[in-house]
Design a protein around this motif. Structure first.
Motif, mmCIF file in Angstrom:
data_model
loop_
_atom_site.group_PDB
_atom_site.id
_atom_site.type_symbol
_atom_site.label_atom_id
_atom_site.label_comp_id
_atom_site.label_asym_id
_atom_site.label_seq_id
_atom_site.Cartn_x
_atom_site.Cartn_y
_atom_site.Cartn_z
ATOM 1 N N SER A 195 -22.401 -27.925 1.348
ATOM 2 C CA SER A 195 -23.345 -28.315 0.301
ATOM 3 C C SER A 195 -22.711 -28.127 -1.070
ATOM 4 O O SER A 195 -21.671 -27.449 -1.210
ATOM 5 C CB SER A 195 -24.620 -27.479 0.398
ATOM 6 N N VAL A 196 -23.339 -28.704 -2.082
ATOM 7 C CA VAL A 196 -22.877 -28.491 -3.453
ATOM 8 C C VAL A 196 -22.899 -27.001 -3.775
ATOM 9 O O VAL A 196 -21.987 -26.469 -4.415
ATOM 10 C CB VAL A 196 -23.747 -29.288 -4.442
ATOM 11 N N ALA A 197 -23.933 -26.300 -3.286
ATOM 12 C CA ALA A 197 -24.022 -24.858 -3.538
ATOM 13 C C ALA A 197 -22.874 -24.104 -2.868
ATOM 14 O O ALA A 197 -22.331 -23.155 -3.444
ATOM 15 C CB ALA A 197 -25.364 -24.324 -3.030
ATOM 16 N N ASP A 198 -22.480 -24.527 -1.660
ATOM 17 C CA ASP A 198 -21.347 -23.891 -0.974
ATOM 18 C C ASP A 198 -20.073 -24.027 -1.803
ATOM 19 O O ASP A 198 -19.311 -23.072 -1.974
ATOM 20 C CB ASP A 198 -21.117 -24.539 0.394
ATOM 21 N N VAL A 199 -19.842 -25.238 -2.285
ATOM 22 C CA VAL A 199 -18.631 -25.509 -3.059
ATOM 23 C C VAL A 199 -18.671 -24.753 -4.387
ATOM 24 O O VAL A 199 -17.679 -24.158 -4.817
ATOM 25 C CB VAL A 199 -18.474 -27.027 -3.286
ATOM 26 N N ALA A 200 -19.830 -24.766 -5.028
ATOM 27 C CA ALA A 200 -19.969 -24.073 -6.310
ATOM 28 C C ALA A 200 -19.744 -22.569 -6.146
ATOM 29 O O ALA A 200 -19.175 -21.917 -7.039
ATOM 30 C CB ALA A 200 -21.342 -24.346 -6.908
ATOM 31 N N ALA A 201 -20.159 -22.015 -5.001
ATOM 32 C CA ALA A 201 -19.942 -20.584 -4.753
ATOM 33 C C ALA A 201 -18.454 -20.268 -4.679
ATOM 34 O O ALA A 201 -18.008 -19.205 -5.134
ATOM 35 C CB ALA A 201 -20.646 -20.170 -3.464
ATOM 36 N N PHE A 202 -17.663 -21.182 -4.099
ATOM 37 C CA PHE A 202 -16.212 -20.981 -4.066
ATOM 38 C C PHE A 202 -15.659 -20.893 -5.492
ATOM 39 O O PHE A 202 -14.887 -19.983 -5.825
ATOM 40 C CB PHE A 202 -15.531 -22.129 -3.312
ATOM 41 N N TYR A 203 -16.048 -21.829 -6.343
ATOM 42 C CA TYR A 203 -15.535 -21.841 -7.710
ATOM 43 C C TYR A 203 -16.085 -20.671 -8.523
ATOM 44 O O TYR A 203 -15.459 -20.251 -9.512
ATOM 45 C CB TYR A 203 -15.864 -23.165 -8.390
ATOM 46 N N GLY A 204 -17.234 -20.125 -8.088
ATOM 47 C CA GLY A 204 -17.788 -18.976 -8.786
ATOM 48 C C GLY A 204 -16.862 -17.773 -8.759
ATOM 49 O O GLY A 204 -16.940 -16.898 -9.637
ATOM 50 N N LYS A 205 -15.959 -17.718 -7.777
ATOM 51 C CA LYS A 205 -15.013 -16.611 -7.695
ATOM 52 C C LYS A 205 -13.944 -16.673 -8.784
ATOM 53 O O LYS A 205 -13.152 -15.746 -8.943
ATOM 54 C CB LYS A 205 -14.348 -16.602 -6.317
ATOM 55 N N TYR A 206 -13.928 -17.783 -9.541
ATOM 56 C CA TYR A 206 -12.912 -17.954 -10.581
ATOM 57 C C TYR A 206 -13.531 -17.863 -11.979
ATOM 58 O O TYR A 206 -12.962 -18.353 -12.949
ATOM 59 C CB TYR A 206 -12.193 -19.281 -10.379
#
Length: 277
Positions: A195-206
């Motif tokens: 999901s968009v939320a899944d992908v956004a969570a990955f980028y949240g680590k940066y």
């Protein structure tokens, strides 16, 4: 371009993604069987990015080059100059794109584009070679990533690329996202639907707010870039990923990933030698 033809290409492109692999000699490429293209309705298996330079590259439809004319006699053969090491054969090494246009204005540069997909196992294997090769490109070369948007998770991750570009995160996240999908498998890629939320969570680590990243993925600016990438890929005759295109004019073929880079280097030298318009 005929609108009906363009729409047909958009339907067919997902079936061609990441699936143009040649079968190399077994001794040179032991991973070839694992990288073979799946059936159209089967998920692409996740492969670890290879460090070896012997990974097979996806190849466009092969054309048999015309045989060279034989010299009239042995003396003529001895006198004939050897072929230049950078000599290329159209149809075997590259395809000239009819009315091809660069992705971005050249502005005195030679443009090299890699059309890729984060969910594509072959692109993940190609990336370590690209990382090393890009660092050695001449100063007059502009290297650009263009994400393929074939449908499904390809669209999600193409938007993620353009959102990360907008937010200045590409340099920090590009390699890590391949790793998350194909090695760590913390993201599904083509094994499911992130999901968009899944992908956004990955980028949240940066360091970016995941909500901001998700909003950027769905922004007008990102969708405009996505539309441009789709149309440019169609006009360029894209047949699979990864694909290298030089100055919008030449689509690189090649039998292995190192061969693709050799051909790209030769095309870069050719275009660099052309007089400025």
């Amino acid at each position: 371009m005929n609108k009906r033809f363009a729409l047909l290409l958009l339907v067919l492109l997902p079936l061609m993604a990441c699936n143009k692999q040649e079968t190399p000699a077994p001794a040179a490429t032991p991973a070839a069987a694992e990288n073979a293209a799946p059936a159209a309705n089967e998920p692409v298996p996740a492969d670890e990015p290879a460090a070896s330079g012997e990974t097979p590259a996806p190849a466009a439809s092969a054309q048999t080059p015309a045989p060279e004319a034989a010299p009239a006699d042995a003396d003529a053969a001895a006198a004939a100059p050897p072929a230049a090491s950078g000599a290329l054969t159209p149809g075997t090494d590259y395809v000239e794109i009819p009315n091809g246009q660069p992705y971005l204005p050249l502005n005195g540069k030679v443009e090299v584009v890699e059309v890729f997909g984060y969910v594509c196992p072959a692109c993940a294997q190609f990336q370590p070679l690209v990382n090393s090769w890009e660092k050695k490109l001449p100063a007059n070369v502009r290297f650009t990533y263009v994400p393929a948007a074939f449908g499904g998770p390809w669209i999600t991750y193409a938007k993620a690329y353009y959102a990360s570009e907008t937010l200045g995160l590409v340099e920090r996240t590009h390699n890590d996202l391949f790793k998350a999908i194909h090695i760590d498998q913390t993201l599904k890629g083509e094994r499911g639907q992130d999901s968009v939320a899944d992908v956004a969570a990955f980028y949240g680590k940066y360091g970016v707010d995941p909500k901001q990243f998700a909003s950027t993925m769905e922004s007008f600016a990102v969708n405009a870039k996505l539309s441009k990438a789709k149309q440019w890929a169609i006009r360029s005759g894209l047949e699979g990923t990864p694909t290298i295109i030089v100055n919008g004019k030449y689509r690189v073929l090649g039998k292995t990933f190192p061969d693709m880079l050799r051909i790209a280097d030769a095309l870069i030298a050719q275009e660099s030698a052309r007089p400025a318009p």
